[in-house]
Design a protein around this motif. Sequence first.
Motif, PDB file in Angstrom:
ATOM      1  N   UNK A 466      80.076  96.448  15.702  1.00  0.00           N
ATOM      2  CA  UNK A 466      79.553  94.989  15.487  1.00  0.00           C
ATOM      3  C   UNK A 466      79.332  94.581  17.183  1.00  0.00           C
ATOM      4  N   UNK A 467      78.120  93.872  17.364  1.00  0.00           N
ATOM      5  CA  UNK A 467      77.479  93.438  18.620  1.00  0.00           C
ATOM      6  C   UNK A 467      77.363  92.079  18.556  1.00  0.00           C
ATOM      7  N   UNK A 468      77.763  91.081  19.264  1.00  0.00           N
ATOM      8  CA  UNK A 468      77.628  89.628  18.972  1.00  0.00           C
ATOM      9  C   UNK A 468      76.892  89.147  20.499  1.00  0.00           C
ATOM     10  N   UNK A 469      75.937  88.430  20.264  1.00  0.00           N
ATOM     11  CA  UNK A 469      75.075  87.777  21.432  1.00  0.00           C
ATOM     12  C   UNK A 469      75.103  86.679  21.289  1.00  0.00           C
ATOM     13  N   UNK A 470      75.551  85.644  22.333  1.00  0.00           N
ATOM     14  CA  UNK A 470      75.449  84.383  22.437  1.00  0.00           C
ATOM     15  C   UNK A 470      73.962  83.847  22.672  1.00  0.00           C
ATOM     16  N   UNK A 471      73.219  83.071  21.867  1.00  0.00           N
ATOM     17  CA  UNK A 471      72.008  82.659  22.400  1.00  0.00           C
ATOM     18  C   UNK A 471      71.975  81.223  23.268  1.00  0.00           C
ATOM     19  N   UNK A 472      70.603  81.050  23.963  1.00  0.00           N
ATOM     20  CA  UNK A 472      70.489  79.943  24.789  1.00  0.00           C
ATOM     21  C   UNK A 472      70.519  78.552  23.924  1.00  0.00           C
ATOM     22  N   UNK A 533      82.808  96.452   8.085  1.00  0.00           N
ATOM     23  CA  UNK A 533      82.090  95.658   9.196  1.00  0.00           C
ATOM     24  C   UNK A 533      82.858  94.207   9.679  1.00  0.00           C
ATOM     25  N   UNK A 534      83.439  93.739   8.532  1.00  0.00           N
ATOM     26  CA  UNK A 534      84.203  92.714   8.957  1.00  0.00           C
ATOM     27  C   UNK A 534      85.265  92.887  10.171  1.00  0.00           C
ATOM     28  N   UNK A 535      85.945  93.986  10.075  1.00  0.00           N
ATOM     29  CA  UNK A 535      86.959  94.435  10.841  1.00  0.00           C
ATOM     30  C   UNK A 535      86.499  94.718  12.250  1.00  0.00           C
ATOM     31  N   UNK A 536      85.217  95.214  12.334  1.00  0.00           N
ATOM     32  CA  UNK A 536      84.595  95.397  13.784  1.00  0.00           C
ATOM     33  C   UNK A 536      83.994  93.869  14.278  1.00  0.00           C
ATOM     34  N   UNK A 537      83.400  93.142  13.386  1.00  0.00           N
ATOM     35  CA  UNK A 537      83.063  91.895  13.740  1.00  0.00           C
ATOM     36  C   UNK A 537      84.230  91.110  14.257  1.00  0.00           C
ATOM     37  N   UNK A 538      85.399  90.999  13.644  1.00  0.00           N
ATOM     38  CA  UNK A 538      86.503  90.314  14.117  1.00  0.00           C
ATOM     39  C   UNK A 538      87.008  90.806  15.475  1.00  0.00           C
ATOM     40  N   UNK A 539      87.032  92.340  15.710  1.00  0.00           N
ATOM     41  CA  UNK A 539      87.491  92.757  17.025  1.00  0.00           C
ATOM     42  C   UNK A 539      86.334  92.266  18.112  1.00  0.00           C
TER      43      UNK A 539
END
Length: 761
Positions: A466-472, A533-539
């Motif tokens: 999972x990859x999380x990007x904080x947007x402007x 997928x949820x496990x990867x998101x949590x990490x």
Amino acid sequence: MSKFGKSQGVGRHEDIRFLTGKGRYVDDIAPADALHALFLRSDHAHGRITGLDLEAARDMPGVHLVLDAAGLESLGVTLGMKGTRLRIADGAVGAGPERPVLARDRVRFVGEAVVMIVADTVQAAQDAAEVIGLDIEGLPVSLALSPGGPQVHAEAPENRAFHWQIGDGAAVDAAFAAAAHRVTLEVVHNRIIVNAMEPRGCFAQWDGARLHFCVNGQGVWNQRNELARMLGLPRDAVRVTNPDVGGGFGMKAMTYPEYVCVAAAARDLGRPVRWIATRGESMLTDNAGRDLVAVADLAFDSDLRVTGYRVNLVSNLGAYNSQYGQAIQSELFSKVLTGVYDISAAHLRAVGVYTNTTPVDAYRGAGRPEAILTIERAMDEAARQLGVDPFDLRMRNFITSFPYRSATGELIDVGDFPRVLARAKAEADVAGFAARQADSAARGMLRGIGLATYIESILGDADETARLVLDRDGGATLYVGTQSNGQGHETVYARMVAEWTGLPEQMVRIVQGDSDAIPKGGGTGGSRSVTVQGTAMRATVRQMVAGFTAFLAEEWEADDVGFDGTSFGAAGSNTRLTMAEAADLARLRGRSDLLDVCQTTTLDGRSYPNGAHVAEVEVDPETGAMVMDRYIVVDDFGTLIAPDLAIGQVHGGVAQGYGQAVCEVAHYDYQGQLLTASFMDYAMPRASDLPMFGFTSEPVPSIMNPFGMKGCGEAGTVGALGAISNAVRDALAQRGVARVDMPFTPARIWHWLKEAENDAA
């Protein structure tokens, strides 16, 4: 805004666009200037190509490209597709004949692609196909579900792809020798066609250096790797995307011949090329499901405890090994071979057989429905022959101590099968069944009740990213490695991220199905998505929170910065920053590394969703018509992250199971021609066929993932086949019918009743 939290109802975000005609499916987003591909297919189930003249087609108006197998090879395409080969017990591997993307020399099933035509319009391509000179010398056809007969592949003598076994044969033989009771039952698993709402389709673009391939699949990385291999490209020169997908069911998980051909054509022509299957093409060429026969033997001691279980399985692979398919059907079958029962000795023998039909791939559960149907039919038959209540027989044999190592090697972490069954018995009002049966009899009807308990083995690929990007704008973009085919992933994932970060749920955007977005993903299948997928998101979120915590500790010169799920703060300070505010500060300080976090996780083991289904049917003996009158499901899915979506998955799965049990079957004639190649001939379940389902959760959280989840995508189908089959058997037993096999069409039921009537006379 109320926070999400576990086990709250979930309204699906994606339904707004789906129900207002704003979905982005392959055919909606293909480039307007894309050329159209069409495939000339074999009308023989088996034959030798003796002539192929393409010149007239190449001269037709609007035609840009006409290719056969040799033409594809001249473009640098590897013709042989990936096919699973089963590893046999002695270390050898099963047969692995080549499956070319376009047939060369021979055709082996009706619908096999021989030539690709690319033209300005579909009509122009159809006109060109009409003038192709294709001559096929017919060869003997193999249709029997047994070794032998006309040879399909030289690499597979007797048409046997593999002969495989697992388990302790000696222990099984000893258990049967010492048994107080033995029960044998043959179970036929009818062949079914997937019929996803959206047929298979794709388009390809070549920019001179990279290929973009868009396909309505169930994941992108496997497609990318296969296209790169077959086109001779580096993997980083191929980008695969999945837009909205109208149903997958496992059938859309693999690479198909058309995909390779379309990609090769786009590269050769330097123009976008698109292809969408017709419904008839789909029925002929999509990997189908099931099509096997299992003979099950059960051994019991004097206390009616199962001491041994043996299954001999013959599985139809169709014309070729498919990419995942029934060459691994036996291995998947073995994972849930003994169901929820404490059986110390179990043994499976499996034979894979080639017949001249489309490749068969295990979908709607990949071996699990077949395994559960087989043992649940056998247990029900045992209860009938031994004079035992079917609920009591199962209760006597349940696994009750965990963790439990099954006879086939599966380590089941947790469960409470007696509790689940007791709840199902109460919810189904089994105590009131006799009165309902008497009421049916008074109206001249036959009422039956059927039970099936089930267990699944859920994991698939244990890795996910999972990859999380904080947007402007104060929101975030989450990139995932799974692919929704209608399950509601976008809603669940957005709410999970919102719960963990405090960001507004409506501002969490989900990007799925893009091989350029994250380095790796496992796709969707085997009920793995939310758990893995949820496990990867949590990490990923935890890594992001840890990064901001350290950054703010330095910024505030504080050692006790923490995050409460909504905002960051330090003890003794009134200063609080939300995740979005912390992101703004990080941008101001040049810390862009905090704004884009990617994590890959690996689960330690499988989870095991389980449950009990109880069906009641009513049969009209005058017409053979069967109505499913009542249906109750009690499931243990562990922790329910989104109960409404889980219930929807169960409802859809039960409907699919009903389809196979009652009306769906693929029929071929003696020449291998599919007789059920349209919805005029192939029956599908309708809403009016089904009652309101009763669903109850009896969760025992798994210890194999941080959420306690167990997966639910295939549970409805896995339990439905056995419950419905046993209910029909129970109803017809009142008139002396000794055997029933799916599908339970009115004509078949009427015939069985008349046979029993004649036998009695």
